[in-house]
Design an enzyme around this catalytic site. Structure first.
Site, PDB file in Angstrom:
ATOM      1  N   HIS A 176       0.808  -1.223   0.000  1.00  0.00           N
ATOM      2  CA  HIS A 176       0.000   0.000   0.000  1.00  0.00           C
ATOM      3  C   HIS A 176       0.840   1.271   0.000  1.00  0.00           C
ATOM      4  CE1 HIS A 176      -3.923  -1.870   0.176  1.00  0.00           C
ATOM      5  NE2 HIS A 176      -3.372  -2.793   0.934  1.00  0.00           N
ATOM      6  N   GLU A 216      -5.299   7.474  34.142  1.00  0.00           N
ATOM      7  CA  GLU A 216      -4.399   6.987  33.089  1.00  0.00           C
ATOM      8  C   GLU A 216      -2.986   6.782  33.621  1.00  0.00           C
ATOM      9  OE1 GLU A 216      -5.380   5.754  30.420  1.00  0.00           O
ATOM     10  OE2 GLU A 216      -7.415   6.525  30.526  1.00  0.00           O
TER      11      GLU A 216
HETATM   12  N1  LIG Z   1      -3.032  -9.404   1.963  1.00  0.00           N
HETATM   13  C1  LIG Z   1      -3.373  -8.187   1.517  1.00  0.00           C
HETATM   14  N2  LIG Z   1      -2.525  -7.488   0.749  1.00  0.00           N
HETATM   15  C2  LIG Z   1      -2.857  -6.261   0.297  1.00  0.00           C
HETATM   16  N3  LIG Z   1      -4.022  -5.646   0.578  1.00  0.00           N
HETATM   17  C3  LIG Z   1      -4.909  -6.276   1.350  1.00  0.00           C
HETATM   18  C4  LIG Z   1      -4.637  -7.587   1.853  1.00  0.00           C
HETATM   19  N4  LIG Z   1      -5.685  -7.970   2.576  1.00  0.00           N
HETATM   20  C5  LIG Z   1      -6.598  -6.985   2.520  1.00  0.00           C
HETATM   21  N5  LIG Z   1      -6.132  -5.957   1.793  1.00  0.00           N
HETATM   22  C6  LIG Z   1      -6.841  -4.691   1.555  1.00  0.00           C
HETATM   23  O1  LIG Z   1      -8.083  -4.746   2.215  1.00  0.00           O
HETATM   24  C7  LIG Z   1      -9.165  -4.581   1.302  1.00  0.00           C
HETATM   25  C8  LIG Z   1     -10.326  -5.445   1.687  1.00  0.00           C
HETATM   26  O2  LIG Z   1      -9.999  -6.796   1.541  1.00  0.00           O
HETATM   27  P1  LIG Z   1     -11.055  -7.892   1.116  1.00  0.00           P
HETATM   28  O3  LIG Z   1     -12.289  -7.270   0.620  1.00  0.00           O
HETATM   29  O4  LIG Z   1     -10.385  -8.868   0.259  1.00  0.00           O
HETATM   30  O5  LIG Z   1     -11.348  -8.524   2.530  1.00  0.00           O
HETATM   31  P2  LIG Z   1     -12.284  -9.754   2.847  1.00  0.00           P
HETATM   32  O6  LIG Z   1     -11.464 -10.689   3.642  1.00  0.00           O
HETATM   33  O7  LIG Z   1     -12.917 -10.273   1.631  1.00  0.00           O
HETATM   34  O8  LIG Z   1     -13.315  -9.053   3.795  1.00  0.00           O
HETATM   35  P3  LIG Z   1     -14.829  -9.491   4.043  1.00  0.00           P
HETATM   36  O9  LIG Z   1     -14.782 -10.734   4.828  1.00  0.00           O
HETATM   37  O10 LIG Z   1     -15.339  -8.343   4.821  1.00  0.00           O
HETATM   38  O11 LIG Z   1     -15.439  -9.637   2.701  1.00  0.00           O
HETATM   39  C9  LIG Z   1      -8.580  -4.916  -0.034  1.00  0.00           C
HETATM   40  O12 LIG Z   1      -9.222  -4.220  -1.037  1.00  0.00           O
HETATM   41  C10 LIG Z   1      -7.126  -4.496   0.098  1.00  0.00           C
HETATM   42  O13 LIG Z   1      -6.957  -3.132  -0.194  1.00  0.00           O
HETATM   43 ZN   LIG Z   2      -9.015   2.752  32.604  1.00  0.00          ZN
END
Ligand SMILES: Nc1ncnc2c1ncn2[C@@H]1O[C@H](COP(=O)(O)OP(=O)(O)OP(=O)(O)O)[C@@H](O)[C@H]1O
Ligand SMILES: [Zn+2]
Length: 784
Positions: free
Chosen positions: A492, A582
Site C-alpha cells: 500500500h 491513566e
Molecule cells: N493481503 C493483503 N494485501 C494487500 N491488501 C490487502 C490484503 N488484505 C486486505 N487488503 C486490503 O483490504 C481490502 C479489503 O480486503 P477484502 O475485501 O479482500 O477482505 P475480505 O477478507 O474479503 O473481507 P470481508 O470478509 O469483509 O469480505 C482490499 O481491497 C485491500 O486493499
Molecule cells: Zn481505565
C-alpha cells in the site's frame, strides 16, 4: 482460542450514554480479547472494523463543494446554462461511448430496440387515446366560429348541405363543394376552419354549441328569416362518437399496476446487471428475477490483480495456486487420473483479503471471474435463489475455464435445519443451498469451473458443503502477523507519495513498513489500507505535498481510537481524575514484568465516550501465560486503584476496565483451566443459539463465580500494593499528563528512568526502540 492478541489500549471512559459507550467504543484489540468470550464475538467484530466510519467521511466531504458549484452555475445567465448543457451532453456522449463502441453496435443493441419499442408504443397509445375527436382537430384548434358567423358566412349564402350534431355539443356542417373555392381567398382569420372530415370528402366547418334545443331554435329562426320552405330545410342528424379513452378507462388501474410491477422488477434486477453479466434487461426484466446477479470480471473489464498485490498469506497463495495450474493445464491432471478440485473455502476475519485473493487467482489464471455475494441469491420470491444459482453456473460453464466466487457464503450455506424458527425464509435458503450442491456435483471433469467461497464463519457452514467433491479445500486466512503486516504496508505504500526524508532510499521503505507494522498489532489488510489512505488524507488536510511519519501516526491513532475530540471540554476536576486514572494504568504497565511496551498515554478525548487512553504494543503471540493474564488484569485495574488512592471518591470512568478484567478472569476459569477449584474443564461451549440452561450444576456455577471474584480480588490487592509503593511516580506522570495532555514513551523514560524489564516485543526493539535494546537484568518485580 489462543491466537488472540490481548488489549493494547486501555482507556478511561465517560458514562454518558453508558450502554452506547460499551458497545461502540470497544477498541481494536479488545476485539480479539472478546474472542475469549465467544458470546460477544459477532457484534464486537462488526463494530470495531473502523473502515465504515472513515469511508462515510470520505464520501461526504466533497458534497459542499459540488453543491456550491451547482449553485454557481445556476446563478449565471443563460450563456452559462448553455455551457452546462453542452457539458452535460458531452458527458452523456462519453457514457454512451463507453457502452457502445460504434453506431452499428448501438443499433443492434437491446438498448436501441427498447427505445424503438417505447417510442412506437407511446405513439400508438397517444393516437388511441385521443380518438376520433381528433379528426377535426385543426378545425377546433382556433375555433373562432360562432353561430352568428356560421349563419352569415355559410347559411345565408346557401353553402350548407348537411349538419351533424356530434355528442350534443359539436356541430359539424358539411358544405357544398363551392365553399372550398370561396375559402381560398379568405382572410387569415378564418383559415383553418376548414377541414375534410374523412380524408378527401366534402369541406366541413364546425363549432360548439351550449345546448341542442337552443341550437335548433336558432336554426329554425335563421331559416325562417331566410324563408326556406320546411321541406328544403337543412337536415340535421345527431351522431354519437365515442372516444377510445372511454373503452380504455376501465383498464387504466390494471395498466398502472402492471407498470408499477415492471418498474419494481426492473429496479430489483437492474442494479446488479449493470456489472455486465447481461441477462434480463428491458421488458424481459419482469421475468429476469431468477437471473444471477454475478458481476463479471475478465481480461477486458477488470483492472488486473495478481498475487503480487496480495501480500502475506503465502500458504494460502500456494494452496490456491494449484487451482490456477489446473485451470491453465487440466490435461496434466486428468492424464494422471486425478480428479479436478472443485472448489475452496477461504475463511478468516473480515478484511483479511479473501476477496482480494480470489480476484488475484482469476487474474493469475487469466480466466473470467464471476463474483457474487451469498446474500444476493436470497430474494423475497420463492425459488428465485435456486434459479439464480442455476443461472450462475450456466454462465460460468459457457465461459469455461472460469472461476465463480461466492462471497459471504454463510448467507446461504448455513447448516440446514438450523438457524431460526422462521420456516419460510429457511426453506428458501435451503433450496438455494441444495441447488448449489447439485450444481457442484453436476460438474464433469471437462467442466473447467472452479468455485471459491469466502466466509467469516466457517463454523456455521453445512457439512455437506465441505465434503470432498464440493469445497474440497479449506484455506484459512488469519489476521497477518508482523511480517504479513510489513508486506501489506509495502504494497500500500507503493501508491503513496512519501516524503523523501522519510524514505531516502529503497531500504528505508522497508524500515518504515516495519515500523508501521509494529505500531499496528491486530490490524488486518483492510485496516492497513484504511490507515494508509487516512495518512494521505491527513497530509492533504495539512496541505503537505508529501506524507510524513507523523501523518501515519495520526492516521493509525485515528483508526485505533477514533477521532480526537478536542472540542469536548472537561472540567478541571474531571481532567485531573482522568490524568490520575491513566497515570495509574501507565505506572502499572511500567513496573510489571509481563506488561506490553507502552507507546503513548493521552487524556485528549477520542471517539465515542473515551476520555483518555493508554496505548500498548503487544507482540504477535499465540500463547498467553497465567502471569501475563494476571499482570494485564492488574494493569486494567490500575486506573480505578489510582483514583482510590488519590481522591476521596471514585468515578464511573473505569467500567470499561472492569469489563475487560471480568472477561479475562471468566476465560481463565471457564475455558483455560487456570483455576484449581474449577479444574480442567471447558464450560463455555457456544451452542450457537439461545442458551436456556447452563451446562453445569448450581454448585459449579457458584464455584465459577467465586473463582472469578477471587482472581479479580487478588489482582486488585496486588495493584493496590504496587500503586501505594509508586504514589510519587503516579503523581509525576499525572502532572506531566495534565501539562502536555499526551505523553510518549520517551517522556516516561525521562520521568521514571528506563523500564526495569526488557521489552517483550522483538519487533518493538527492532523497529521502534533500537537504542534501548539492551536487555535490562530482571530486577525484583514490583508485584508478586
Ligand atoms: N493481503 C493483503 N494485501 C494487500 N491488501 C490487502 C490484503 N488484505 C486486505 N487488503 C486490503 O483490504 C481490502 C479489503 O480486503 P477484502 O475485501 O479482500 O477482505 P475480505 O477478507 O474479503 O473481507 P470481508 O470478509 O469483509 O469480505 C482490499 O481491497 C485491500 O486493499
Ligand atoms: Zn481505565
Amino acid at each position: 482460542m489462543f491466537n488472540t492478541r490481548i488489549t493494547n489500549v486501555s482507556r478511561y471512559a465517560s458514562i454518558i450514554p453508558r450502554i452506547k459507550v460499551c458497545s461502540n467504543t470497544l477498541l481494536r484489540n479488545e476485539t480479539s480479547l472478546s474472542l475469549l468470550h465467544s458470546n460477544h464475538k459477532v457484534p464486537v467484530l462488526n463494530l470495531t472494523r473502523g473502515r465504515n466510519n472513515t469511508r462515510s467521511i470520505h464520501t461526504t466531504t466533497p458534497l459542499p463543494f459540488r453543491y456550491n458549484l451547482q449553485k454557481y452555475q445556476e446563478n449565471k445567465g443563460p450563456k452559462n446554462q448553455n455551457n452546462k448543457n453542452k457539458n452535460k451532453n458531452k458527458n452523456e456522449n462519453n457514457e454512451n461511448e463507453e457502452e457502445f463502441k460504434s453506431l452499428t453496435e448501438y443499433l443492434k443493441s437491446k438498448e436501441f430496440a427498447k427505445t424503438i419499442y417505447l417510442t412506437v408504443g407511446f405513439t400508438v397509445l397517444f393516437s388511441l387515446l385521443s380518438g376520433p375527436d381528433n379528426d377535426n382537430d385543426n378545425n377546433n384548434d382556433n375555433n373562432i366560429l360562432t353561430f352568428q358567423d356560421f349563419k352569415t358566412k355559410y347559411l345565408e349564402k346557401g353553402l350548407v348541405k348537411h349538419i351533424f350534431v356530434v355528442n350534443k355539443y359539436l356541430v359539424q356542417a358539411e358544405l357544398l363543394p363551392q365553399a372550398t373555392a370561396l375559402s381560398n381567398d379568405r382572410s387569415a382569420d378564418s383559415r383553418g376552419l376548414f377541414g375534410t372530415p374523412f380524408g378527401g370528402g366534402p369541406p366541413v366547418v364546425s363549432f360548439t354549441i351550449g345546448s341542442v334545443d337552443i341550437f335548433e331554435d336558432q336554426m329554425d329562426q335563421a331559416q325562417d328569416q331566410l324563408k326556406i320552405a320546411p321541406n328544403d330545410r337543412i337536415p340535421i342528424s345527431y351522431v354519437t362518437r365515442t372516444s377510445m379513452l372511454q373503452y380504455l378507462f376501465p383498464f387504466i388501474p390494471t395498466l398502472l399496476l402492471l407498470g408499477g410491477l415492471y418498474f419494481i422488477t426492473k429496479r430489483m434486477t437492474g442494479g446488479a446487471n449493470a456489472g455486465g453479466s447481461g441477462g434480463g434487461n428491458g421488458i424481459g426484466n419482469m421475468f429476469g428475477v431468477g437471473k444471477s446477479k454475478a458481476k463479471l470480471f475478465n481480461k477486458e473489464t477488470d483492472i488486473r490483480i495478481s498475487f503480487k498485490d496480495v501480500a502475506g498469506c503465502d500458504e494460502a497463495k500456494q494452496e490456491i495456486m494449484e487451482f490456477v495450474h489446473f485451470l491453465k493445464n487440466p490435461q496434466k491432471y486428468t492424464a494422471l487420473g486425478a480428479k479436478i478440485p472443485r472448489g475452496a473455502i477461504l475463511s478468516g476475519p473480515p478484511g483479511t483479503g479473501k476477496t482480494l485473493l480470489a480476484k488475484a487467482t482469476a487474474g493469475e489464471a487469466g480466466v473470467p471471474f464471476l463474483s457474487v455475494s451469498g446474500s444476493e441469491f436470497v430474494e423475497m420470491f420463492v425459488g428465485v435463489g435456486a434459479s439464480r444459482v442455476r443461472d450462475l453456473f450456466e454462465q460460468a460453464r459457457k465461459m469455461a475455464p472460469s472461476i465463480i466466487f461466492v462471497d459471504e457464503i454463510d448467507a446461504i450455506g448455513k447448516e440446514r435445519g438450523k438457524g431460526g424458527a422462521l420456516g419460510g425464509a429457511n426453506d428458501e435458503r435451503e433450496a438455494t443451498l441444495n441447488q448449489l450442491l447439485v450444481e457442484m456435483d453436476g460438474f464433469t471433469t471437462s467442466d473447467q469451473v472452479v468455485v471459491l467461497a469466502g466466509t467469516n464463519r466457517p463454523d456455521v457452514l453445512d457439512s455437506a458443503l465441505m465434503r470432498p467433491g464440493r469445497f474440497d479445500r479449506h484455506i484459512q486466512i488469519d489476521s497477518p502477523d508482523i511480517n504479513g503486516r510489513l508486506a501489506i504496508y509495502l504494497v500500500h505504500l507503493k501508491r503513496l507519495n512519501l516524503s523523501p526524508e522519510l524514505v531516502p532510499a529503497e531500504s528505508a521503505r522497508h524500515d518504515l513498513a516495519g515500523k508501521l507494522a509494529t505500531l499496528t498489532p491486530g490490524f488486518t489488510g483492510a485496516d492497513i489500507a484504511n490507515a494508509c489512505n487516512e495518512a494521505a488524507l491527513i497530509a492533504a488536510r495539512h496541505r503537505d505535498p508529501h506524507i510524513k511519519l507523523y501523518h501515519f501516526e495520526q492516521a493509525i491513532e485515528r483508526v485505533i481510537a477514533g477521532l480526537e475530540k478536542k472540542s469536548k471540554v472537561l472540567s478541571k476536576e474531571e481532567k485531573t481524575t482522568v490524568a490520575y486514572h491513566e497515570a495509574g494504568h501507565a505506572i502499572c504497565g511500567w513496573y510489571l514484568k509481563y506488561a506490553d511496551p507502552l507507546l503513548k498515554v493521552s487524556i485528549i478525548p477520542r471517539g465515542q465516550g473515551a476520555l483518555g487512553y493508554a496505548q500498548y504494543l503487544p507482540p504477535d503471540q499465540y500463547l498467553i501465560s497465567e502471569e501475563q493474564f494476571q499482570h494485564r488484569m492488574i494493569m486494567a485495574l490500575g486506573g480505578r486503584v489510582s483514583e482510590e488512592l488519590h481522591f476521596p471518591f471514585v468515578t464511573s470512568g473505569a467500567h470499561d476496565d472492569f469489563k475487560k478484567v471480568t472477561q479475562m478472569a471468566h476465560a481463565m476459569v471457564t475455558s483455560l483451566g487456570m483455576s484449581k477449584k474449577v479444574g480442567y474443564l471447558a464450560y463455555d461451549q457456544d451452542s450457537g443459539g439461545l442458551q436456556i440452561s447452563k451446562p453445569f450444576s448450581q454448585k459449579t456455577a457458584r464455584n465459577i463465580d467465586l473463582e472469578i471474584k477471587r482472581i479479580i480480588d487478588d489482582a486488585h490487592m496486588q495493584c493496590v500494593k504496587l500503586l501505594t509503593e509508586k504514589l510519587d511516580e503516579v503523581d509525576k506522570v499525572a502532572k506531566e499528563l495534565l501539562k502536555k495532555e499526551a505523553i510518549t514513551r520517551e517522556d516516561m523514560i525521562r520521568l521514571l528512568g528506563p523500564r526495569p524489564f526488557p521489552e517483550r516485543n522483538e519487533a518493538f526493539e527492532r523497529y521502534l526502540d533500537p537504542k534501548t535494546a539492551k536487555p535490562a537484568p530482571p530486577s525484583s518485580p514490583a508485584t508478586n
